[in-house]
Design an enzyme around this catalytic site. Sequence first.
Site, mmCIF file in Angstrom:
data_model
loop_
_atom_site.group_PDB
_atom_site.id
_atom_site.type_symbol
_atom_site.label_atom_id
_atom_site.label_comp_id
_atom_site.label_asym_id
_atom_site.label_seq_id
_atom_site.Cartn_x
_atom_site.Cartn_y
_atom_site.Cartn_z
ATOM 1 N N ASP A 1 70.552 52.309 21.556
ATOM 2 C CA ASP A 1 69.077 52.261 21.221
ATOM 3 C C ASP A 1 68.671 50.718 20.821
ATOM 4 O O ASP A 1 67.627 50.363 20.302
ATOM 5 C CB ASP A 1 68.696 53.024 19.730
ATOM 6 N N ASP B 1 62.428 59.025 12.344
ATOM 7 C CA ASP B 1 62.851 59.068 13.521
ATOM 8 C C ASP B 1 62.031 58.183 14.593
ATOM 9 O O ASP B 1 62.548 57.562 15.799
ATOM 10 C CB ASP B 1 63.433 60.346 14.329
ATOM 11 N N ARG C 1 59.169 51.780 16.605
ATOM 12 C CA ARG C 1 57.812 51.158 16.351
ATOM 13 C C ARG C 1 57.522 50.450 15.490
ATOM 14 O O ARG C 1 57.012 49.498 15.282
ATOM 15 C CB ARG C 1 56.823 52.237 16.809
ATOM 16 N N LYS D 1 68.424 63.544 13.671
ATOM 17 C CA LYS D 1 68.531 64.046 15.150
ATOM 18 C C LYS D 1 69.624 65.182 15.143
ATOM 19 O O LYS D 1 70.622 65.169 14.425
ATOM 20 C CB LYS D 1 68.945 62.929 15.908
ATOM 21 N N ASP E 1 70.686 54.941 16.165
ATOM 22 C CA ASP E 1 69.704 55.798 15.636
ATOM 23 C C ASP E 1 70.001 57.222 15.341
ATOM 24 O O ASP E 1 70.109 58.059 16.305
ATOM 25 C CB ASP E 1 68.488 55.768 16.725
ATOM 26 N N LYS F 1 63.798 46.114 20.943
ATOM 27 C CA LYS F 1 64.123 46.853 19.823
ATOM 28 C C LYS F 1 65.520 46.940 19.888
ATOM 29 O O LYS F 1 66.384 46.973 20.881
ATOM 30 C CB LYS F 1 63.641 48.181 20.240
ATOM 31 N N GLU G 1 61.461 55.203 14.349
ATOM 32 C CA GLU G 1 61.821 53.996 13.694
ATOM 33 C C GLU G 1 61.581 52.719 14.879
ATOM 34 O O GLU G 1 61.272 51.264 14.220
ATOM 35 C CB GLU G 1 63.093 53.805 13.368
HETATM 36 N N1 BES Z 1 65.424 56.103 19.991
HETATM 37 C C1 BES Z 1 64.428 57.316 20.221
HETATM 38 C C2 BES Z 1 64.139 57.470 21.547
HETATM 39 C C3 BES Z 1 65.033 57.915 22.410
HETATM 40 C C4 BES Z 1 64.969 59.148 22.859
HETATM 41 C C5 BES Z 1 65.458 56.847 23.530
HETATM 42 C C6 BES Z 1 65.938 59.503 23.956
HETATM 43 C C7 BES Z 1 66.252 57.540 24.529
HETATM 44 C C8 BES Z 1 66.620 58.789 24.735
HETATM 45 C C9 BES Z 1 63.454 56.897 19.055
HETATM 46 O O1 BES Z 1 63.657 56.284 18.196
HETATM 47 C C10 BES Z 1 62.921 58.268 18.673
HETATM 48 O O2 BES Z 1 63.689 59.074 18.272
HETATM 49 N N2 BES Z 1 61.846 58.686 18.810
HETATM 50 C C11 BES Z 1 61.257 60.235 18.577
HETATM 51 C C12 BES Z 1 59.952 59.850 18.282
HETATM 52 C C13 BES Z 1 59.319 60.960 17.728
HETATM 53 C C14 BES Z 1 59.779 61.368 16.209
HETATM 54 C C15 BES Z 1 57.946 60.755 17.385
HETATM 55 C C16 BES Z 1 61.365 60.946 19.895
HETATM 56 O O3 BES Z 1 61.004 60.372 21.120
HETATM 57 O O4 BES Z 1 61.516 61.913 19.756
HETATM 58 ZN ZN ZN Z 2 65.207 54.945 18.310
HETATM 59 ZN ZN ZN Z 3 64.464 57.228 16.298
#
Ligand code: BES
Ligand code: ZN
Ligand code: ZN
Length: 506
Positions: free
Chosen positions: A289, A348, A352, A278, A271, A266, A350
């Site tokens: 990220d 968010d 996956r 966020k 992000d 990734k 993104e």
């Molecule tokens: N890049 C984030 C995940 C992340 C969170 C990495 C904290 C490092 C620290 C990812 O893209 C994300 O935002 N995931 C969301 C998914 C949700 C919207 C289902 C998350 O984990 O909140």
């Molecule tokens: Zn992310």
């Molecule tokens: Zn994200």
Amino acid sequence: MSSPASPLLSLSDAPFPTLPFDVLVAIRCEDAEGLDPRVSAAADAALASVNETRELRGKAYEVFWLPVSAAGWQARRLLIVGGGRQADLSNERVRRLAIAAGLAVRGRRLERLAFILPAGADSPAHVQAVAEGLVFASLDVDIYKTGEREVAPLTAAAIVVSAADEARKRALERGRILGLATNEARLLANEPSNKLTPRVFADRAASLAADAGLSVEVLDESAIEALQMGLLAGVGQGSVEPPRLIVMRHSPPGVTAGPVLGLVGKGITFDTGGISIKPAEMMDRMKNDMSGGAAVIAAMRAIAQLGAPIRVVGVVAAAENMPGGRAFKPGDVLRAASGKTVEVLNTDAEGRLVLGDALWYAREKAGATHLVDVATLTGACVIALGRVASGLFGTPDWWVERVRATADRAGDRVWPLPLYEEYAEQLKSDIADLVNVGGRPAGAITAAMFLKEFAGDVPWAHLDIAGTAWVDEPKPYQPKGATGVAVRTLAGLAFTGEPWEPGPTA
Ligand code: BES
Ligand code: ZN
Ligand code: ZN
């Protein structure tokens, strides 16, 4: 941008008084009688007094400085590092001790050290681990500071063993290469997103690849469009910085059959969350990220430099996830390169999405027969495993177990989580093949279930490094910032020497 500097590493079995370094580092375990008498001879009187006061306990990572008082010794300081219990002097423990010692020496503005491995804990694997640790400790992360450095560079480091034989010399070289690769990944992941856009990321990958003898191909936004990679294009469309797909290949001469290991990362250079934006707090962290992508690029480099016997392809999906007039929106339906359609419920989620197209590319276009992806994918994984272990997912079990065992040897902590088919229920959409979020329960697992839809029928494993890619609370062996997690695991997979299919018992 040039590669990180590294200390001149050497292996020595010379008598301790003759070692020409500023600092001799020795390990003292809590359940050992005392120091090796050949070491304590450096500062006999001081050590006798320290033994009386019982200041030095040998707890793991405790550091204790003494001046060398013996006549005729070249070193000026003795640094005693607590080793914990003797039975716990694993490769991972000595790697961490080497990091702690390297950082402590630099913090005192000393530049040259000799790390003495205790007899009995100086196998080639220990030598490799110490080399990795010392190189790790040598990295300067404050590259944007303009004033004088607070710490000294580590210019020379010897690893002192009972016999400087060929096996240990090869181990030193492996450790040097893997340590440097880890540092490359750390430097990339530390970069702010205004310095490291998807295009710059691809350029950096290309130059790191070229000087290691890898071939590299960068797909730009029109190539991404032409391949109908709608998930990667959809995530990238909100940014003025266009997405890139970075493809690196290691093809050993004469190898035309056998497995093709596919490493997929990734590479979200920032992000924001997109339209599902966020909160401001800690959003700066989202510059890392792309840590999974950085791990893939760095591992590919080590794989080439170490001459892996199999073909390996690295695929990194790089994009910037931004809100804006052109951004994709909640409710949008995207079409993946595989043909599957995805209803985006949250922009968010993104990672996956971009990985879905990258996994497809690795398999369908680059010929990968075995897949591993690495991503800072979910906050839910941080809730499940904290900042200690990465989440491990995948199928079939023998392949997941291969990745687990390789990570274990590499010193990357990973722990398996299940992919029971019931979890797929959470990804059902009313109007498309899949939704991109499965609700709060089992968030790390449903993210992995989403990826599974794009892995086809090849063995596939997924590492969620959201909790392990970055350190905010430093430890003696773990400085703040990007960790370079997964680099050594990914590289290690190309060298296991095991069959690429299940054994008779699997
Ligand atoms: N890049 C984030 C995940 C992340 C969170 C990495 C904290 C490092 C620290 C990812 O893209 C994300 O935002 N995931 C969301 C998914 C949700 C919207 C289902 C998350 O984990 O909140
Ligand atoms: Zn992310
Ligand atoms: Zn994200």
